[in-house]
Write an enzyme that holds these catalytic residues in place. Structure first.
Site, PDB file in Angstrom:
ATOM      1  N   ASP A  79      -4.630  -8.479  -4.940  1.00 33.89           N
ATOM      2  CA  ASP A  79      -4.859  -9.649  -4.087  1.00 33.89           C
ATOM      3  C   ASP A  79      -5.047 -10.915  -4.917  1.00 33.89           C
ATOM      4  O   ASP A  79      -4.647 -12.001  -4.493  1.00 33.89           O
ATOM      5  CB  ASP A  79      -6.070  -9.412  -3.169  1.00 33.89           C
ATOM      6  CG  ASP A  79      -5.670  -8.599  -1.948  1.00 33.89           C
ATOM      7  OD1 ASP A  79      -4.633  -8.922  -1.344  1.00 33.89           O
ATOM      8  OD2 ASP A  79      -6.372  -7.626  -1.619  1.00 33.89           O
ATOM      9  N   HIS A  91       0.817  -1.217   0.000  1.00 29.43           N
ATOM     10  CA  HIS A  91       0.000   0.000   0.000  1.00 29.43           C
ATOM     11  C   HIS A  91       0.851   1.267   0.000  1.00 29.43           C
ATOM     12  O   HIS A  91       0.380   2.314  -0.424  1.00 29.43           O
ATOM     13  CB  HIS A  91      -1.023  -0.043   1.135  1.00 29.43           C
ATOM     14  CG  HIS A  91      -2.158  -0.950   0.797  1.00 29.43           C
ATOM     15  ND1 HIS A  91      -2.190  -2.251   1.190  1.00 29.43           N
ATOM     16  CD2 HIS A  91      -3.243  -0.755   0.014  1.00 29.43           C
ATOM     17  CE1 HIS A  91      -3.277  -2.819   0.694  1.00 29.43           C
ATOM     18  NE2 HIS A  91      -3.931  -1.935  -0.019  1.00 29.43           N
ATOM     19  N   GLU A 143     -11.172 -10.818  -6.142  1.00 29.04           N
ATOM     20  CA  GLU A 143      -9.757 -10.737  -5.760  1.00 29.04           C
ATOM     21  C   GLU A 143      -9.290 -12.005  -5.060  1.00 29.04           C
ATOM     22  O   GLU A 143      -8.190 -12.045  -4.520  1.00 29.04           O
ATOM     23  CB  GLU A 143      -9.488  -9.491  -4.917  1.00 29.04           C
ATOM     24  CG  GLU A 143     -10.362  -9.344  -3.695  1.00 29.04           C
ATOM     25  CD  GLU A 143     -10.083  -8.045  -2.916  1.00 29.04           C
ATOM     26  OE1 GLU A 143      -9.061  -7.393  -3.140  1.00 29.04           O
ATOM     27  OE2 GLU A 143     -10.929  -7.715  -2.068  1.00 29.04           O
ATOM     28  N   CYS A 156      -9.679  -2.911 -11.078  1.00 29.33           N
ATOM     29  CA  CYS A 156      -9.250  -1.786 -10.237  1.00 29.33           C
ATOM     30  C   CYS A 156      -7.930  -2.066  -9.544  1.00 29.33           C
ATOM     31  O   CYS A 156      -7.409  -1.221  -8.831  1.00 29.33           O
ATOM     32  CB  CYS A 156     -10.328  -1.420  -9.218  1.00 29.33           C
ATOM     33  SG  CYS A 156     -10.608  -2.702  -7.995  1.00 29.33           S
TER      34      CYS A 156
HETATM   35  C1  PEP Z   1      -6.688  -5.356  -5.140  1.00 30.39           C
HETATM   36  O1  PEP Z   1      -6.526  -6.252  -4.312  1.00 30.39           O
HETATM   37  O2  PEP Z   1      -6.343  -5.454  -6.331  1.00 30.39           O
HETATM   38  C2  PEP Z   1      -7.301  -4.074  -4.741  1.00 30.39           C
HETATM   39  C3  PEP Z   1      -7.635  -3.191  -5.635  1.00 30.39           C
HETATM   40  O3  PEP Z   1      -7.464  -3.833  -3.420  1.00 30.39           O
HETATM   41  P1  PEP Z   1      -6.281  -3.442  -2.403  1.00 30.39           P
HETATM   42  O4  PEP Z   1      -5.052  -3.153  -3.220  1.00 30.39           O
HETATM   43  O5  PEP Z   1      -6.741  -2.253  -1.642  1.00 30.39           O
HETATM   44  O6  PEP Z   1      -6.161  -4.656  -1.570  1.00 30.39           O
HETATM   45 MG    MG Z   2      -7.505  -6.170  -2.374  1.00 27.17          MG
END
Ligand code: PEP
Ligand code: MG
Length: 551
Positions: A457, A191, A433, A504
């Site tokens: 994920d 993140h 995911e 996304c």
């Molecule tokens: C993902 O897992 O691709 C996602 C968009 O969610 P995050 O990165 O917040 O886990």
């Molecule tokens: Mg995710």
């Protein structure tokens, strides 16, 4: 000149002074101080010093950037002088005999909550200012009264360094000063990296032992393209990097032509490019980059930036702000995805051996429905102010989707009984995911209004490769055939069931996949704001597509 080499995970060139973030990590420790008079004097000295800093900043900014930009520092100075704010701190020191740091932090929470709960948007904005001045005070208190102990170092361009940053640390970064991030650890899909890309600031990760605390205060250049960090660069090197920075600016300038265009291929296929945001503060960047909607609002960031649960009202205001700002374009808000690397102490989540496989996201919301209810009420209420769609994360089964939908529908009944407006047609979708969700996407597609593929994920769970763990990144090919098959399967089932499907996760921003996504019939890509224009360019310039989308 020494060069450190890591991995560039957010592009761009930054010039600044290295500052290690260690001290900003934890909450102020509470201490009982018998000599409360002495502690009050300590606080007053810190306040005077902060006032001096702010006056200096005001004068410098006024000269360089004019009154409009300088005013913020004047507001901060006035807040520091405010007898209510200061009185709250000194009274706590006097009555409770606590240390000044603890009193400053408590007053900051009290006042920022107060501002946040006000109706007036201008006053709500002051909550961030309260946090800002309290950070200034805490920094001065923690560094002692030594003039050279560091405050000046944090002004101007700061290249923030650390072993790694948690999502809540990155969410609280003051991006007016921080111009790049350097970490010892980290990974492309952590993140920290995602946050840096969202904010459009360069980031170099994986510098390991090379990134030593002795580098504190050193002048450097961070190159987010190559992953190089140049220590004490010569005037010549600086000039060469300024040129590189200029070229990048020119390249971005060239992309401006796509800002007000729709994302349509030469063959006339539309593939909207939307923004991933962490909260209202990213809306400006989304709009500036011509987002055709918000494809992922990571709502958990509203929970990470604070010491306690956000109220229904606070959440409602954040969701409404996003819905109104996007003026009728769809805003997909993902429900709380807390857990794993995104931790907030006040949830009191049990320590787990494998948190990424543990009590996170929808599992937590279904286990603690009182938390979920507050968020769902805020979301449903905000849906009356724009086109909101709600998305449930980490779904692995039909039962989870059904339970989440049932809770939402109960809330909607409740609001109807209370005569509170909401959008009855609000879409309820899910993130794909987990491999389980992709594999049963034929069943899920019959009950979800849309899918959004979370490749970050999905890659981690499909390849059994922790997205936080850099040391295994060579075993983790984001284009792995297994991942691509799950994406194709999901798209096929979405199309067969006539629901829309977006991407996304970070793969949406990979231009080498844009043509494949188009041929799979993906309906929306959602990326960090700075990636919108490059991906729109990739859509607009994409060549002819295969006649038959592969299945
Ligand atoms: C993902 O897992 O691709 C996602 C968009 O969610 P995050 O990165 O917040 O886990
Ligand atoms: Mg995710």
């Amino acid at each position: 000149m020494e060069i450190l080499r890591g991995e560039g995970v957010s592009s761009g060139i930054a010039f600044g002074i290295i500052h290690f973030s260690g001290k900003e990590r934890s909450h102020a420790e509470k201490r009982i101080v018998e000599d409360w008079q002495g502690e009050t004097v300590r606080y007053e000295k810190a306040r005077e010093k902060a006032t001096g800093e702010l006056e200096k900043l005001y004068a410098q900014t006024l000269e360089k950037l004019g009154e409009e930009n300088a005013q913020l520092f004047e507001i901060h100075r006035m807040m520091l002088e405010d007898p209510d704010f200061s009185g709250c701190i000194t009274e706590m020191i006097r009555k409770e005999h606590v240390n000044a740091e603890c009193a400053v932090e408590a007053a900051a929470h009290r006042f920022s909550d107060l501002f946040s709960s006000m109706e007036d948007e201008y006053m709500q904005g002051r909550a961030a200012d309260v946090k800002d001045i309290s950070h200034r005070l805490l920094r001065i208190l923690e560094n002692g009264s030594d003039e050279t102990a560091g405050p000046e170092k944090q002004q101007g361009a700061v290249i923030l360094a650390g072993d790694d940053f948690t999502p809540s640390e990155t969410a609280q970064l003051d991006t007016t000063h921080v111009c790049a991030l350097l970490t010892q650890e980290g990974s492309r899909n952590s993140h920290t990296a995602i946050f840096a890309r969202t904010m459009g600031i360069p980031a170099v990760i994986g510098l390991g032992e090379l990134l030593q605390p002795q580098l504190e205060g050193m002048d450097c250049i961070a190159d987010g393209f190559t992953g190089e960090v140049l220590l004490s660069p010569t005037a010549e090197t600086k000039a060469a990097y300024l040129e590189k920075q200029q070229k990048e600016l020119e390249h971005r300038h060239g992309l401006e032509a796509y800002r007000n265009r729709e994302s349509i291929t030469k063959e006339g296929r539309r593939l909207p490019v939307c923004a991933n945001i962490g909260g209202p503060r990213d809306l400006a960047a989304a709009l500036k980059n011509g987002a055709e909607g918000v494809g992922l609002f990571r709502s958990e960031f509203l929970y990470l930036e604070r010491p306690d649960f956000p109220s229904e009202e606070e959440q409602f205001r954040a969701y409404r702000e996003a819905a109104s700002a996007m003026e009728g374009k769809r805003v997909v808000i993902r429900t709380l995805d807390i857990g794993a690397d995104k931790q907030a102490e006040y949830f009191h989540l049990p320590k787990e051996e494998n948190p990424a496989l543990g009590m996170r996201a929808i599992r937590l919301c279904l286990t603690r429905p009182e938390i979920f209810r507050t968020q769902l009420r805020a979301l449903c209420r905000a849906s009356a102010f724009g086109k909101i769609a709600v998305m449930f994360p980490m779904i692995t089964s039909l039962d989870e989707l059904r339970r989440a939908k049932a809770l939402t529908q109960n809330i909607q009944k409740e609001l109807a009984a209370e005569h509170i407006p909401f959008d009855e047609k609000m879409e309820l979708g899910i993130m794909i995911e987990t491999p389980a969700a992709a594999i049963i996407s034929d069943l899920l597609a019959k009950e979800a209004d849309f899918f959004s593929i979370g490749t970050n994920d999905l890659i981690q769970y499909t390849l059994a490769a922790d997205r936080q763990n850099r040391s295994i990144s060579s075993f983790c090919d984001p284009h792995h055939e297994a991942v691509m098959r799950l994406i194709r399967l999901t798209c096929k089932h979405a199309r067969e069931n006539k629901i829309w499907v977006g991407v996304c996760g970070e793969l949406a921003a990979d231009p080498s996949l844009t043509t494949e996504f188009l041929s799979l019939g993906i309906d929306e890509l959602s990326v960090a704001p700075p990636s919108i224009l490059p991906i729109r360019a990739a859509v607009c310039e994409s060549g002819p597509l295969p006649l038959q989308p592969p299945t």
